[in-house]
Design a protein around this motif. Structure first.
Motif, PDB file in Angstrom:
ATOM      1  N   LYS A  51      36.185  44.950  44.001  1.00 52.19           N
ATOM      2  CA  LYS A  51      34.695  44.117  44.326  1.00 52.19           C
ATOM      3  C   LYS A  51      34.015  44.630  45.544  1.00 52.19           C
ATOM      4  O   LYS A  51      32.809  44.802  45.610  1.00 52.19           O
ATOM      5  CB  LYS A  51      35.009  42.730  44.214  1.00 52.19           C
ATOM      6  CG  LYS A  51      33.916  41.944  44.357  1.00 52.19           C
ATOM      7  CD  LYS A  51      34.123  40.571  43.934  1.00 52.19           C
ATOM      8  CE  LYS A  51      32.998  39.542  44.019  1.00 52.19           C
ATOM      9  NZ  LYS A  51      33.111  37.946  43.978  1.00 52.19           N
ATOM     10  N   ALA A  52      34.994  44.362  46.750  1.00 46.30           N
ATOM     11  CA  ALA A  52      34.618  44.644  48.177  1.00 46.30           C
ATOM     12  C   ALA A  52      34.126  46.276  48.015  1.00 46.30           C
ATOM     13  O   ALA A  52      32.787  46.536  48.587  1.00 46.30           O
ATOM     14  CB  ALA A  52      35.639  44.377  48.960  1.00 46.30           C
ATOM     15  N   LYS A  54      32.853  47.955  45.532  1.00 45.16           N
ATOM     16  CA  LYS A  54      31.520  48.109  44.908  1.00 45.16           C
ATOM     17  C   LYS A  54      30.291  47.497  45.582  1.00 45.16           C
ATOM     18  O   LYS A  54      29.478  48.153  45.686  1.00 45.16           O
ATOM     19  CB  LYS A  54      31.931  47.357  43.649  1.00 45.16           C
ATOM     20  CG  LYS A  54      32.519  48.103  42.410  1.00 45.16           C
ATOM     21  CD  LYS A  54      32.391  47.168  41.208  1.00 45.16           C
ATOM     22  CE  LYS A  54      33.097  47.595  39.907  1.00 45.16           C
ATOM     23  NZ  LYS A  54      33.023  46.994  38.865  1.00 45.16           N
ATOM     24  N   GLU A  55      30.339  46.492  46.387  1.00 47.59           N
ATOM     25  CA  GLU A  55      29.301  45.880  47.294  1.00 47.59           C
ATOM     26  C   GLU A  55      28.959  46.915  48.272  1.00 47.59           C
ATOM     27  O   GLU A  55      27.863  47.261  48.581  1.00 47.59           O
ATOM     28  CB  GLU A  55      30.231  44.501  47.770  1.00 47.59           C
ATOM     29  CG  GLU A  55      29.994  43.441  46.929  1.00 47.59           C
ATOM     30  CD  GLU A  55      30.369  42.349  47.502  1.00 47.59           C
ATOM     31  OE1 GLU A  55      30.212  41.815  48.740  1.00 47.59           O
ATOM     32  OE2 GLU A  55      30.852  41.153  46.942  1.00 47.59           O
ATOM     33  N   LYS A  56      30.079  47.602  48.868  1.00 46.03           N
ATOM     34  CA  LYS A  56      29.675  48.702  49.834  1.00 46.03           C
ATOM     35  C   LYS A  56      28.952  49.717  49.363  1.00 46.03           C
ATOM     36  O   LYS A  56      28.210  50.166  49.981  1.00 46.03           O
ATOM     37  CB  LYS A  56      31.306  49.079  50.321  1.00 46.03           C
ATOM     38  CG  LYS A  56      31.749  48.152  51.444  1.00 46.03           C
ATOM     39  CD  LYS A  56      33.118  48.368  51.911  1.00 46.03           C
ATOM     40  CE  LYS A  56      33.198  49.653  52.669  1.00 46.03           C
ATOM     41  NZ  LYS A  56      34.943  49.919  53.063  1.00 46.03           N
ATOM     42  N   ARG A  59      25.606  48.769  48.825  1.00 45.51           N
ATOM     43  CA  ARG A  59      24.566  48.743  49.899  1.00 45.51           C
ATOM     44  C   ARG A  59      24.390  50.195  50.576  1.00 45.51           C
ATOM     45  O   ARG A  59      23.052  50.211  50.980  1.00 45.51           O
ATOM     46  CB  ARG A  59      25.457  47.680  50.825  1.00 45.51           C
ATOM     47  CG  ARG A  59      25.520  46.470  50.794  1.00 45.51           C
ATOM     48  CD  ARG A  59      26.419  45.678  51.847  1.00 45.51           C
ATOM     49  NE  ARG A  59      26.832  44.341  51.135  1.00 45.51           N
ATOM     50  CZ  ARG A  59      26.012  43.271  51.588  1.00 45.51           C
ATOM     51  NH1 ARG A  59      24.837  43.308  52.418  1.00 45.51           N
ATOM     52  NH2 ARG A  59      26.293  42.109  51.280  1.00 45.51           N
TER      53      ARG A  59
END
Length: 189
Positions: A51-52, A54-56, A59
């Motif tokens: 999840k982390a 994917k967020e990176k 962005r």
């Protein structure tokens, strides 16, 4: 007294009720839940890491997309600025062609000479069209201080209020970018 051994008295205990059993089970379940919350499983850890990441990634993709759009707009602006600068250097020649054609009207000029000047003026006009350079500033246009540079004012009943009555020098623009303002005379201001 007899030497009888006294039997130790049994501790009196209350009978075990269902409530006590249920509360003990609840305490054990709560302890198990707390243990589970404290130590996530390996799968949960991997899910959090995914999840982390994917967020990176999202962005980073958004930043790249913004950069791409910004640089494309800057390139277009640089192109328009360079074109405007080059055209600005050619404008005196365009003015001379316009004046030469105006001088030929009503005068006896050799036909070859007038045709040659007309052909050169047509070529220059074609070049400006290819570069998306538009002339503006015609007699009868409404006066716009963003486009026109008023050098004088006259009273003329045949023209509407705040209109161009004479053009000393045409204006040129590329899209919304003004290369040169039109030099005009304003009527009935």
């Amino acid at each position: 007294m007899s030497k009888e051994k006294k039997k130790p008295e049994k501790e009196k205990t209350e009978p075990v009720t269902e409530e006590v059993v249920e509360s003990a089970e609840t305490v054990e379940e709560t302890a198990e839940v707390k243990e589970e919350k404290k130590e996530p499983t390996a799968e949960e850890k991997l899910q959090e890491e995914l999840k982390a990441e994917k967020e990176k990634y999202i962005r980073l993709y958004a930043e790249y997309d913004n950069y791409r759009k910004r640089t494309a707009a800057e390139k277009l602006q640089i192109y328009d600025d360079a074109t405007a600068h080059a055209v600005k250097e050619l404008l005196p020649m365009a003015d001379s062609m316009t004046q030469a054609l105006a001088q030929f009207e009503g005068k006896e000029v050799p036909e070859e000479f007038s045709k040659g000047v007309e052909m050169i003026a047509a070529q220059l006009k074609t070049c400006f069209e290819k570069l998306k350079v538009e002339p503006f500033g015609e007699v009868g246009d409404a006066f716009d201080p963003e486009l026109h540079n008023a050098v004088s004012m006259v009273e003329d009943e045949s023209l509407p209020e705040n209109s161009v009555s004479a053009v000393y020098q045409k204006g040129y623009k590329i899209g919304d970018k003004i290369i040169r303002h039109a030099m005009v005379v304003v009527a009935n201001a």
